[in-house]
Scaffold this active site. Structure first.
Site, PDB file in Angstrom:
ATOM      1  N   GLU A 234       0.831  -1.226   0.000  1.00 56.98           N
ATOM      2  CA  GLU A 234       0.000   0.000   0.000  1.00 56.98           C
ATOM      3  C   GLU A 234       0.856   1.264   0.000  1.00 56.98           C
ATOM      4  OE1 GLU A 234      -2.149   1.802  -1.239  1.00 56.98           O
ATOM      5  OE2 GLU A 234      -3.838   0.676  -0.403  1.00 56.98           O
TER       6      GLU A 234
ATOM      7  N   ASP B  64      -7.003  -0.040  -3.560  1.00 51.52           N
ATOM      8  CA  ASP B  64      -8.045   0.981  -3.666  1.00 51.52           C
ATOM      9  C   ASP B  64      -8.884   0.800  -4.933  1.00 51.52           C
ATOM     10  OD1 ASP B  64      -6.239   1.643  -5.603  1.00 51.52           O
ATOM     11  OD2 ASP B  64      -5.702   3.600  -4.758  1.00 51.52           O
TER      12      ASP B  64
HETATM   13  O1  AHR Z   1       0.669   0.473  -3.329  1.00 52.41           O
HETATM   14  C1  AHR Z   1       0.348   0.732  -4.654  1.00 52.41           C
HETATM   15  C2  AHR Z   1      -1.082   1.149  -4.819  1.00 52.41           C
HETATM   16  O2  AHR Z   1      -1.294   2.406  -4.250  1.00 52.41           O
HETATM   17  C3  AHR Z   1      -2.127   0.300  -4.148  1.00 52.41           C
HETATM   18  O3  AHR Z   1      -2.409  -0.913  -4.775  1.00 52.41           O
HETATM   19  C4  AHR Z   1      -3.317   1.209  -4.201  1.00 52.41           C
HETATM   20  O4  AHR Z   1      -4.242   0.962  -3.193  1.00 52.41           O
HETATM   21  C5  AHR Z   1      -2.702   2.594  -4.078  1.00 52.41           C
HETATM   22  O5  AHR Z   1      -3.148   3.400  -5.124  1.00 52.41           O
END
Ligand code: AHR
Ligand code: AHR
Ligand code: AHR
Length: 485
Positions: free
Chosen positions: A204, A280
């Site tokens: 994340e 996300d």
């Molecule tokens: O960590 C990379 C990305 O960043 C994740 O998958 C996403 O949730 C956020 O946009």
């Protein structure tokens, strides 16, 4: 023993086990996945041919004959009910109605295992599966392991082709709230050696290739057609490992401390499960998934090595991406519409725009050229020399491609994106009668279609006007004839 039998005997049992290609426990006989067909909306479950065996792809082929099918559910074989279904909207919306993600075509990723046909999950940008209510997966800083078998040639730099542990809200809730396998050549966050693609961990707000936040040269570019990817994480430690899924053993690309950035030690895992998307619901990525699991506890390297041996023994191999009437590379073809009322029309172009036009032997030479295409070997590297590209007869170096799912004729810029957008795979026409249907390699739910006499890469039902289900089978079934020019 199957992979999950091996993890169990290592003391780190599977808490989620997904595969459309085979059973991951030697005794498993239940449903592997569910497909839904467009013709009547019916669903069916696909099970292994025998306990612990390869999926019954023939049952899918029979059920989906003369229509299109989508993969609606990847069942959890662990018995915990952690199935993966169409991902709902999160921080980002998917392309389908109400912000849901697309479902994968059931035929985009054919393979064989030990000579038996099976289908993987071909994830196009926009496709995603999720379970926001998973049980028994790691939360907080608890340890977990994961492996997945992927197509090491199918990737992009979008965010994020992930499999594993993510937020239950579908939203970015902060550093350390995810822990998934990532595969692709995104360099927004981290990268490894060479130009990619790499196996990284999506933790994340960061794809990580080692302890350093950006580049770690210990993480190699990996491109095996069948790729085993491993990520595991526990208190104060994590690792990335990888292998050719068709031969040899796992190598360790990173094994050590958590990344040097706030929020990743301890971790704050939430325990939802994603496939093909970011935490996300970022939907920009592509890739192909064949099988994968999540465990409870931190698997030993020895356990993972035994799992890799089991994967190799499953004997993944390439299968044909095309079927139906043969198309000769180098020949000139014209594609006649077969929908009643439109059967004098052929796929043609007017400048960049693709349409159907009435063409006959008496037509002007220019129109004949505009309705003729030289068949080329598929330009997409990842199609493996299979499938086709269609070069315009009157504009050498220009090809049929899709863009925003409209067909266009454009000069090749040589880019990976162009080559992929200009690659199409043939199959027996959905309406039968010796016709041919032509699906987009990179979006296998989408086929050459005429709609209001325009040319599209259309899906069988969907958000665009040109995706309308009415007369879909006829509109995507072309009579391939010798080219007018
Ligand atoms: O960590 C990379 C990305 O960043 C994740 O998958 C996403 O949730 C956020 O946009
Ligand atoms: O046609 C769908 C997509 O639209 C293509 O893959 C891309 O080039 C464009 O954004
Ligand atoms: O392209 C001609 C027709 O337009 C198609 O058959 C139909 O789907 C649409 O109305």
């Amino acid at each position: 023993a199957g992979p999950c039998d091996i993890y169990a005997s290592g003391g780190t049992p599977c808490v989620a086990a997904h595969s459309t290609t085979r059973a991951l426990y030697s005794a498993f006989t239940g449903a592997l996945y569910q497909v839904k067909r467009a013709s009547d909306g019916a669903t069916t479950n696909i099970a292994p041919l025998s306990a612990g065996g390869v999926a019954n792809a023939g049952a899918q082929d029979t059920f989906c004959a003369g229509t299109t099918c989508l993969i609606t559910v990847l069942y959890d074989q662990s018995g915990r009910g952690n199935h993966l279904t169409q991902a709902p909207p999160g921080g980002f919306q998917g392309p389908e109605a109400n912000g849901y993600d697309n479902l994968a075509s059931a035929v985009g990723a054919p393979v064989t295992l030990g000579g038996k046909k099976a289908y993987g999950v071909f994830v196009s940008p926009g496709t995603g599966y999720r379970n926001n209510n998973a049980k028994g997966t790691a939360v907080g800083d608890a340890a977990q392991g994961m492996y997945a078998v992927l197509d090491g040639t199918h990737y992009n730099n979008g965010c994020c082709f992930d499999y594993g542990n993510a937020e239950v809200s579908g939203r970015d809730t902060g550093n350390g709230h995810m822990e998934t396998i990532y595969f692709g050549d995104n360099t927004v966050w981290g990268s490894g050696a060479g130009s990619g693609p790499w196996i990284m961990a999506d933790l994340e707000n960061g794809l990580f290739s080692g302890a350093a936040v950006k580049n770690n040269n210990g993480d190699p570019t990996v491109t095996s057609r069948f790729l085993t990817a491993v990520v595991k994480g526990g208190p104060n430690k994590w690792a990335i490992r990888g292998a050719n899924a068709a031969s040899g053993g796992l190598s360790t690309y990173y094994d050590g401390a958590r990344p040097n950035a706030a929020g990743y030690n301890p971790m704050s895992k939430e325990g939802a499960i994603v496939l093909g998307i970011g935490g996300d619901n970022s939907v920009g990525a592509q890739g192909t998934f064949y099988e994968g699991v999540m465990t409870s506890g931190y698997p030993s390297d020895a356990t993972e090595n035994a799992v890799q041996a089991d994967v190799v023994a499953a004997r993944y191999a390439v299968a044909s991406l095309t079927s139906g009437p043969a198309l000769a590379v180098g020949s000139s073809v014209s594609l006649r519409a077969t929908t009643a009322g439109y059967t004098t029309r052929y796929l043609a172009h007017t400048g960049a725009a693709v349409n159907t036009q009435v063409v006959s032997a008496a037509s002007a030479a220019a129109l004949k050229q505009q309705a003729s295409w030289t068949v080329r070997t598929g330009l997409a590297t990842a199609s493996g020399g299979q499938c086709f590209s269609f070069e315009s007869r009157d504009a050498a170096g220009s090809y049929l491609r899709h863009y925003n799912f409209e067909l266009a004729v454009a000069k090749s810029d040589g880019s990976k994106q162009f080559r992929e957008d200009a690659t199409f795979c043939t199959e027996a026409g959905l309406s039968g009668q010796g016709t041919t249907s032509i699906r987009a390699w990179g979006f296998p739910t989408r086929y050459f279609r005429h709609y209001n006499n325009g040319g599209y890469a259309a899906s069988n039902g969907g958000i665009h006007t040109f995706d309308a289900a009415g007369s879909f089978n006829d509109d995507v079934s072309w009579a391939v004839t010798t080219g007018f020019a």
